[in-house]
Scaffold this motif. Sequence first.
Motif, PDB file in Angstrom:
ATOM      1  N   VAL A  41       0.861  -1.182   0.000  1.00  0.00           N
ATOM      2  CA  VAL A  41       0.000   0.000   0.000  1.00  0.00           C
ATOM      3  C   VAL A  41       0.898   1.233   0.000  1.00  0.00           C
ATOM      4  O   VAL A  41       1.790   1.360   0.844  1.00  0.00           O
ATOM      5  CB  VAL A  41      -0.924   0.038   1.239  1.00  0.00           C
ATOM      6  N   ARG A  42       0.666   2.119  -0.943  1.00  0.00           N
ATOM      7  CA  ARG A  42       1.406   3.379  -1.006  1.00  0.00           C
ATOM      8  C   ARG A  42       0.468   4.482  -0.533  1.00  0.00           C
ATOM      9  O   ARG A  42      -0.494   4.833  -1.215  1.00  0.00           O
ATOM     10  CB  ARG A  42       1.888   3.652  -2.427  1.00  0.00           C
ATOM     11  N   PHE A  43       0.752   5.017   0.652  1.00  0.00           N
ATOM     12  CA  PHE A  43      -0.146   5.971   1.310  1.00  0.00           C
ATOM     13  C   PHE A  43       0.484   7.354   1.319  1.00  0.00           C
ATOM     14  O   PHE A  43       1.584   7.546   1.831  1.00  0.00           O
ATOM     15  CB  PHE A  43      -0.432   5.495   2.738  1.00  0.00           C
ATOM     16  N   PHE A  44      -0.232   8.326   0.749  1.00  0.00           N
ATOM     17  CA  PHE A  44       0.237   9.710   0.703  1.00  0.00           C
ATOM     18  C   PHE A  44      -0.405  10.474   1.860  1.00  0.00           C
ATOM     19  O   PHE A  44      -1.618  10.703   1.872  1.00  0.00           O
ATOM     20  CB  PHE A  44      -0.121  10.347  -0.641  1.00  0.00           C
ATOM     21  N   HIS A  45       0.428  10.868   2.806  1.00  0.00           N
ATOM     22  CA  HIS A  45      -0.045  11.413   4.077  1.00  0.00           C
ATOM     23  C   HIS A  45       0.223  12.909   4.167  1.00  0.00           C
ATOM     24  O   HIS A  45       1.358  13.364   4.002  1.00  0.00           O
ATOM     25  CB  HIS A  45       0.659  10.693   5.230  1.00  0.00           C
ATOM     26  N   TYR A 179       5.472  15.147  -3.785  1.00  0.00           N
ATOM     27  CA  TYR A 179       4.251  15.610  -4.452  1.00  0.00           C
ATOM     28  C   TYR A 179       4.248  15.195  -5.922  1.00  0.00           C
ATOM     29  O   TYR A 179       3.198  14.872  -6.490  1.00  0.00           O
ATOM     30  CB  TYR A 179       4.108  17.126  -4.327  1.00  0.00           C
ATOM     31  N   LYS A 180       5.420  15.174  -6.538  1.00  0.00           N
ATOM     32  CA  LYS A 180       5.505  14.690  -7.919  1.00  0.00           C
ATOM     33  C   LYS A 180       5.130  13.210  -7.988  1.00  0.00           C
ATOM     34  O   LYS A 180       4.476  12.769  -8.939  1.00  0.00           O
ATOM     35  CB  LYS A 180       6.914  14.913  -8.463  1.00  0.00           C
ATOM     36  N   ARG A 181       5.529  12.431  -6.983  1.00  0.00           N
ATOM     37  CA  ARG A 181       5.134  11.018  -6.941  1.00  0.00           C
ATOM     38  C   ARG A 181       3.622  10.894  -6.816  1.00  0.00           C
ATOM     39  O   ARG A 181       3.001  10.041  -7.468  1.00  0.00           O
ATOM     40  CB  ARG A 181       5.801  10.311  -5.754  1.00  0.00           C
ATOM     41  N   LEU A 182       3.041  11.738  -5.975  1.00  0.00           N
ATOM     42  CA  LEU A 182       1.587  11.716  -5.806  1.00  0.00           C
ATOM     43  C   LEU A 182       0.887  12.002  -7.127  1.00  0.00           C
ATOM     44  O   LEU A 182      -0.055  11.294  -7.511  1.00  0.00           O
ATOM     45  CB  LEU A 182       1.199  12.742  -4.740  1.00  0.00           C
ATOM     46  N   ARG A 183       1.353  13.022  -7.853  1.00  0.00           N
ATOM     47  CA  ARG A 183       0.728  13.362  -9.130  1.00  0.00           C
ATOM     48  C   ARG A 183       0.933  12.256 -10.159  1.00  0.00           C
ATOM     49  O   ARG A 183       0.038  11.961 -10.953  1.00  0.00           O
ATOM     50  CB  ARG A 183       1.289  14.686  -9.653  1.00  0.00           C
ATOM     51  N   SER A 184       2.103  11.638 -10.150  1.00  0.00           N
ATOM     52  CA  SER A 184       2.356  10.564 -11.117  1.00  0.00           C
ATOM     53  C   SER A 184       1.487   9.344 -10.846  1.00  0.00           C
ATOM     54  O   SER A 184       1.234   8.541 -11.751  1.00  0.00           O
ATOM     55  CB  SER A 184       3.836  10.166 -11.083  1.00  0.00           C
ATOM     56  N   ASP A 185       1.007   9.198  -9.606  1.00  0.00           N
ATOM     57  CA  ASP A 185       0.094   8.100  -9.268  1.00  0.00           C
ATOM     58  C   ASP A 185      -1.362   8.441  -9.580  1.00  0.00           C
ATOM     59  O   ASP A 185      -2.257   7.633  -9.320  1.00  0.00           O
ATOM     60  CB  ASP A 185       0.218   7.750  -7.780  1.00  0.00           C
ATOM     61  N   GLY A 186      -1.598   9.639 -10.109  1.00  0.00           N
ATOM     62  CA  GLY A 186      -2.953  10.018 -10.486  1.00  0.00           C
ATOM     63  C   GLY A 186      -3.737  10.731  -9.411  1.00  0.00           C
ATOM     64  O   GLY A 186      -4.955  10.887  -9.529  1.00  0.00           O
ATOM     65  N   PHE A 187      -3.053  11.195  -8.344  1.00  0.00           N
ATOM     66  CA  PHE A 187      -3.719  11.933  -7.274  1.00  0.00           C
ATOM     67  C   PHE A 187      -3.350  13.415  -7.370  1.00  0.00           C
ATOM     68  O   PHE A 187      -2.430  13.798  -8.095  1.00  0.00           O
ATOM     69  CB  PHE A 187      -3.302  11.396  -5.902  1.00  0.00           C
ATOM     70  N   TYR A 188      -4.059  14.229  -6.576  1.00  0.00           N
ATOM     71  CA  TYR A 188      -3.806  15.667  -6.593  1.00  0.00           C
ATOM     72  C   TYR A 188      -3.633  16.250  -5.198  1.00  0.00           C
ATOM     73  O   TYR A 188      -3.207  17.388  -5.053  1.00  0.00           O
ATOM     74  CB  TYR A 188      -4.951  16.392  -7.317  1.00  0.00           C
ATOM     75  N   GLU A 189      -3.972  15.487  -4.164  1.00  0.00           N
ATOM     76  CA  GLU A 189      -3.795  15.939  -2.791  1.00  0.00           C
ATOM     77  C   GLU A 189      -3.632  14.722  -1.903  1.00  0.00           C
ATOM     78  O   GLU A 189      -3.873  13.587  -2.324  1.00  0.00           O
ATOM     79  CB  GLU A 189      -4.990  16.782  -2.340  1.00  0.00           C
ATOM     80  N   GLY A 190      -3.204  14.960  -0.645  1.00  0.00           N
ATOM     81  CA  GLY A 190      -2.974  13.859   0.276  1.00  0.00           C
ATOM     82  C   GLY A 190      -4.260  13.190   0.729  1.00  0.00           C
ATOM     83  O   GLY A 190      -5.335  13.418   0.180  1.00  0.00           O
ATOM     84  N   ALA A 191      -4.146  12.330   1.757  1.00  0.00           N
ATOM     85  CA  ALA A 191      -5.277  11.542   2.257  1.00  0.00           C
ATOM     86  C   ALA A 191      -5.774  10.580   1.182  1.00  0.00           C
ATOM     87  O   ALA A 191      -6.973  10.500   0.890  1.00  0.00           O
ATOM     88  CB  ALA A 191      -6.404  12.431   2.765  1.00  0.00           C
TER      89      ALA A 191
END
Length: 423
Positions: A41-45, A179-191
């Motif tokens: 699980v990759r969790f963006f906190h 944050y670049k990793r988050l965007r590359s995973d298709g997300f735009y904000e945490g949680a």
Amino acid sequence: MSRRTETLGRLRMLPLHAERLSVGRLPRALFRKLRGRAREVRFFHRVDDPESLLILEGLVRLRVHVPLSIELIVVPEPSADFDPEPARSMARKRRDAHELSIRHGLEPLPETIEAPPPARVRMIQATLLAAEAKEERLVLASELGRALFRDDGERIAEAARDLPPLSSLDLRLTLEANYKRLRSDGFYEGACFSSESERFIGVESLGDFEARVRGIDEPERSPARHRRPGPFVRQRVVFLGSLERASDAMGFLALHPHRDSLELHAELIRPFRFEGMRVPEERLERDRREAFEFARRAGLRFGPFHEQNELGMARAHALFALGRDQGNAVDLLATIYRAIWLEARDFSSEGDLMRVASDAALGEEIAREAVARSGEPGLMPPLATERLEELELPEGPVFCGQGFAYSGLDRFPLLMARLSRTS
């Protein structure tokens, strides 16, 4: 290819795309089970987001039933182009945190959470990033998040002393990279988190994830529980939404069947893009995806839809403004929402407009007047900021009543629980 054909084609691909993903996951899931490996699980906190803290604690609790390998990635606030009202978005999350923690069976968060000092937020970010051990980072994230929201600065300072944090420069560079990793995973904000090519956003997604990994139909806290609300005591509920957002349409259509049990009122607003704010296409696409997933869980139909041009939207607003005085505004809005988001009606076409007016039991004169007077300021709904500022809420389907105000499809289960509790 016409705009309508392009829109319908994109919509038809939604369920097919989801099916392809599930088939592609099967070999990986079987391989993992055969090898006895934990599910990754990759969790963006985001540390100052109480909803992110609840997701973390929900994932850790789930490890009692399913082996999970949780990678916690600390991320900053979203970019300004994605969230034009960040203060309201976070105020909404802090206000709902106590109810959400109880709903998901976690240790209750304080009933009132103030905006945390930025210095403490940075201190926690740096401390978590300095913790190299995966388990240590998970424990610290929970402890320091709880300390942040109960205003315990001493506990945060103690952790920083025990584990020297990163420098300001390293902190900034690491957060930017994350944050670049988050965007590359298709997300735009945490949680949010991803696992085996699936993406999960917000604390309500924990129910779907638990059902998936445990192989059960519906866990106790699944968002699908809003399909079986208890009886309601008649009370006033006001809906605020726009015709342009799919999530607003689905939220209203999910509540509409309960109109006889409630004193339901409906008001339209114009979204932020009408106020000169740039709304990225990615955000609009996420709104449609959220509406599609909500409709699937709630047993509602979504699509085919038609993206209205400026003329069509002006005529739709005029039809609602003129028709609401002729009868039931709640049923009229449901008819208009269905026409746009379930039937792909084009309101810039007089033929489609006449058919919608007929479906709503409005006379032909009302429809022709809507065509003639479309765009008049008096027939246009107020801008979002004019109505939402007093509620301190961001955009989204808004439901408010005596003692409550919720914004967003992800708060629909809270709304159903609130209405059922009063019975």
